[in-house]
Design a protein around this motif. Sequence first.
Motif, short mmCIF file in Angstrom:
data_model
loop_
_atom_site.label_atom_id
_atom_site.label_comp_id
_atom_site.label_asym_id
_atom_site.label_seq_id
_atom_site.Cartn_x
_atom_site.Cartn_y
_atom_site.Cartn_z
N GLY A 227 4.87 -7.05 -9.68
CA GLY A 227 3.85 -6.44 -9.13
C GLY A 227 4.26 -4.86 -9.42
N VAL B 293 3.52 -10.98 -6.42
CA VAL B 293 3.87 -11.44 -7.75
C VAL B 293 5.22 -10.99 -8.21
CG1 VAL B 293 1.44 -11.65 -8.36
CG2 VAL B 293 2.48 -9.59 -8.48
N LYS B 294 5.77 -11.58 -9.16
CA LYS B 294 7.05 -11.56 -9.46
C LYS B 294 7.33 -10.03 -10.07
CE LYS B 294 9.03 -15.09 -11.84
NZ LYS B 294 9.46 -15.93 -12.78
N ASN C 190 8.47 -9.83 -2.72
CA ASN C 190 7.67 -9.29 -3.70
C ASN C 190 8.36 -7.85 -3.81
OD1 ASN C 190 6.90 -8.30 -1.40
ND2 ASN C 190 4.82 -8.79 -1.61
N ASN D 233 -1.73 -12.68 -2.51
CA ASN D 233 -1.25 -13.22 -3.20
C ASN D 233 -1.38 -12.93 -4.70
OD1 ASN D 233 -0.07 -14.72 -1.17
ND2 ASN D 233 -1.51 -16.41 -1.10
N LYS D 234 -2.53 -12.37 -4.94
CA LYS D 234 -2.95 -12.00 -6.24
C LYS D 234 -2.52 -10.83 -6.97
CE LYS D 234 -6.71 -11.77 -9.49
NZ LYS D 234 -8.17 -11.63 -9.83
#
Lengths: 76, 227
Positions: free
Chosen positions: A43, A40-41, B41, A35-36
């Motif tokens: 990455g 992410v939008k 993602n 998740n970190k």
Amino acid sequence: MDVKLGELPMWLATCNFTPKSLLGGVQKAWNSYCNKYINVKRGGTAGISMLLAGYCVLSYGWNYQHIKRNCWRKYH
Amino acid sequence: MNLSFFDQFASPQLLGIPLILLSMLFPALLLPSPTNRWVTNRLSTLQSWFLQLITKQLMIPLNKMGHKWALILSSLMTFLLLINLLGLLPYTFTPTTQLSMNMALAFPLWLATLLTGLRNQPSISLGHLLPEGTPTILIPALILIETTSLLIRPLALGVRLTANLTAGHLLIQLISTATMALLPIMPTISILTAFILLLLTILELAVAMIQAYVFVLLLSLYLQENI
């Protein structure tokens, strides 16, 4: 999970070390890593690169007994 | 103890657990499972795009019965590609340099295509043993030749993958040893060797991807004949 370094032994004493909870801990760690860095939008390559670097380090550690004698070997 | 350049292909053990196990399981970590989100993602998008590309490429020549093989062929392709590419990182172990693993992949899959053909359409499958338009006098010899070529397919599949990867890794190790050995003696030659090493690494990247593709493509060709 914000545990201060001084409180680490006390925190370790409170958590249970059954296989099920250890597995749950590993699952939580993996999900928080994903998740970190991955979910992410925008990455980048950082998420995967850290995984690959960790894999290289782990492989080095696995091979260490063989590698430490490389200096003394006549034939590599 | 006579150590050789082949020591890099021995699977090392730590506390009794061989590294080959970790090397085979690690690619699963790099492939995220698709979620219910509409916009995922970047890694998931990349993965979906890639899987769609290879599945389309592999399934176009096959008929409807052959589409049942979509999952195994695309997952085999992804598996081999990731394992080959991960083997190019430093200190990692490549399971596909082991003949045992490649034969374990090639032989059952080839046998499955052969038995599918022999069970569903036996005369057509056996008919592949004789190419069209051969002169009558050559028929016995040609049937023997085609049978041999059929039976040697799994061996060829396994050994092709093993030999390509093993040879590539050995060359990289040899040239890098030469570079490091020449560095204190003749730095110019060492730089030239380092340049050759760079070119070789680029070649190995290409070979890693191509060999995975060739393995799966040949399996799909064998399937096309028999399904």
